[in-house]
Design a protein around this motif. Structure first.
Motif, short mmCIF file in Angstrom:
data_model
loop_
_atom_site.label_atom_id
_atom_site.label_comp_id
_atom_site.label_asym_id
_atom_site.label_seq_id
_atom_site.Cartn_x
_atom_site.Cartn_y
_atom_site.Cartn_z
N ALA A 286 -45.49 43.03 -19.93
CA ALA A 286 -44.18 43.49 -19.46
C ALA A 286 -43.91 42.99 -18.04
O ALA A 286 -42.80 42.54 -17.73
CB ALA A 286 -44.11 45.01 -19.51
N ILE A 287 -44.91 43.04 -17.18
CA ILE A 287 -44.75 42.55 -15.81
C ILE A 287 -44.51 41.04 -15.81
O ILE A 287 -43.67 40.53 -15.05
CB ILE A 287 -45.99 42.92 -14.96
CG1 ILE A 287 -46.03 44.43 -14.74
CG2 ILE A 287 -45.98 42.19 -13.63
CD1 ILE A 287 -47.32 44.92 -14.13
N ALA A 288 -45.22 40.31 -16.67
CA ALA A 288 -45.04 38.86 -16.74
C ALA A 288 -43.63 38.50 -17.22
O ALA A 288 -43.01 37.57 -16.70
CB ALA A 288 -46.09 38.25 -17.67
N VAL A 289 -43.10 39.24 -18.18
CA VAL A 289 -41.75 38.97 -18.68
C VAL A 289 -40.72 39.25 -17.59
O VAL A 289 -39.77 38.48 -17.40
CB VAL A 289 -41.47 39.80 -19.96
CG1 VAL A 289 -40.01 39.78 -20.32
CG2 VAL A 289 -42.31 39.29 -21.11
N LYS A 290 -40.90 40.34 -16.87
CA LYS A 290 -39.97 40.65 -15.77
C LYS A 290 -40.01 39.57 -14.69
O LYS A 290 -38.98 39.16 -14.17
CB LYS A 290 -40.31 42.01 -15.16
CG LYS A 290 -39.93 43.18 -16.02
CD LYS A 290 -40.29 44.48 -15.33
CE LYS A 290 -40.05 45.66 -16.24
NZ LYS A 290 -40.43 46.92 -15.61
N ALA A 291 -41.19 39.10 -14.35
CA ALA A 291 -41.32 38.07 -13.33
C ALA A 291 -40.72 36.75 -13.80
O ALA A 291 -40.02 36.07 -13.04
CB ALA A 291 -42.79 37.87 -12.96
N GLY B 249 -36.90 37.02 -13.70
CA GLY B 249 -36.41 36.91 -12.34
C GLY B 249 -36.45 35.48 -11.84
O GLY B 249 -35.50 34.99 -11.21
N LEU B 250 -37.51 34.77 -12.14
CA LEU B 250 -37.65 33.39 -11.71
C LEU B 250 -36.64 32.49 -12.40
O LEU B 250 -36.03 31.63 -11.77
CB LEU B 250 -39.07 32.89 -11.98
CG LEU B 250 -39.42 31.50 -11.49
CD1 LEU B 250 -39.29 31.45 -9.97
CD2 LEU B 250 -40.81 31.13 -11.90
N LYS C 95 -33.69 33.40 -13.51
CA LYS C 95 -32.37 33.67 -12.94
C LYS C 95 -32.19 32.94 -11.62
O LYS C 95 -31.12 32.37 -11.37
CB LYS C 95 -32.16 35.17 -12.72
CG LYS C 95 -31.88 35.92 -13.98
CD LYS C 95 -31.34 37.31 -13.71
CE LYS C 95 -32.28 38.14 -12.89
NZ LYS C 95 -31.86 39.53 -12.74
N ILE C 96 -33.21 32.92 -10.80
CA ILE C 96 -33.13 32.21 -9.52
C ILE C 96 -32.92 30.72 -9.75
O ILE C 96 -32.06 30.10 -9.12
CB ILE C 96 -34.41 32.46 -8.68
CG1 ILE C 96 -34.45 33.91 -8.21
CG2 ILE C 96 -34.48 31.51 -7.49
CD1 ILE C 96 -35.75 34.31 -7.57
N VAL C 97 -33.68 30.15 -10.66
CA VAL C 97 -33.55 28.72 -10.94
C VAL C 97 -32.17 28.39 -11.49
O VAL C 97 -31.53 27.42 -11.08
CB VAL C 97 -34.66 28.25 -11.91
CG1 VAL C 97 -34.40 26.86 -12.43
CG2 VAL C 97 -36.01 28.31 -11.22
N LEU C 98 -31.68 29.20 -12.42
CA LEU C 98 -30.38 28.92 -13.01
C LEU C 98 -29.24 29.04 -12.01
O LEU C 98 -28.33 28.22 -12.00
CB LEU C 98 -30.13 29.85 -14.20
CG LEU C 98 -30.91 29.53 -15.47
CD1 LEU C 98 -30.65 30.58 -16.53
CD2 LEU C 98 -30.54 28.17 -15.99
N PHE C 99 -29.26 30.05 -11.17
CA PHE C 99 -28.15 30.27 -10.27
C PHE C 99 -28.21 29.40 -9.03
O PHE C 99 -27.17 29.03 -8.48
CB PHE C 99 -28.06 31.75 -9.87
CG PHE C 99 -27.56 32.61 -11.00
CD1 PHE C 99 -26.30 32.41 -11.51
CD2 PHE C 99 -28.35 33.59 -11.54
CE1 PHE C 99 -25.83 33.18 -12.55
CE2 PHE C 99 -27.90 34.37 -12.58
CZ PHE C 99 -26.63 34.17 -13.09
N LEU C 100 -29.38 29.05 -8.55
CA LEU C 100 -29.48 28.26 -7.33
C LEU C 100 -29.57 26.77 -7.57
O LEU C 100 -29.21 25.99 -6.68
CB LEU C 100 -30.68 28.71 -6.50
CG LEU C 100 -30.59 30.11 -5.91
CD1 LEU C 100 -31.84 30.43 -5.12
CD2 LEU C 100 -29.36 30.26 -5.05
N ILE C 101 -30.03 26.35 -8.72
CA ILE C 101 -30.20 24.93 -8.97
C ILE C 101 -29.26 24.43 -10.07
O ILE C 101 -28.49 23.50 -9.86
CB ILE C 101 -31.67 24.61 -9.33
CG1 ILE C 101 -32.56 24.94 -8.14
CG2 ILE C 101 -31.83 23.16 -9.73
CD1 ILE C 101 -34.03 24.86 -8.42
#
Length: 74
Positions: free
Chosen positions: A19-24, A27-28, A30-36
């Motif tokens: 569950a922690i790995a899926v959340k991480a 999040g990663l 989303k950052i890649v999609l929105f910033l790059i």
């Protein structure tokens, strides 16, 4: 009986780690999609002649960014 308790606890531990790995990972991504990928997509649309579509998307994203940040410029 001790083995069964150990197996149940180990299963709970592994599921929590998954569950922690899926959340991480979410999040990663989303950052890649929105910033790059987002700016690259808008530039590609402008280069291909879809400025009439890219410009409104850029305006909507800018308004949403201002709303989400509470109107504060960073």
């Amino acid at each position: 009986m001790l083995t069964l308790i150990f197996a149940i606890c180990m299963l709970c531990f592994v599921l929590k780690l998954i569950a922690i790995a899926v959340k991480a990972a979410w999040g990663l991504s989303k950052i890649v999609l929105f910033l790059i990928a987002g700016p690259i997509l808008l530039v590609a649309m402008a280069v291909c002649g879809l400025v009439s579509l890219a410009f409104p998307i850029l305006i909507i994203c800018g308004i949403l960014a201002l709303i989400c940040s509470g109107g504060r410029a960073r």
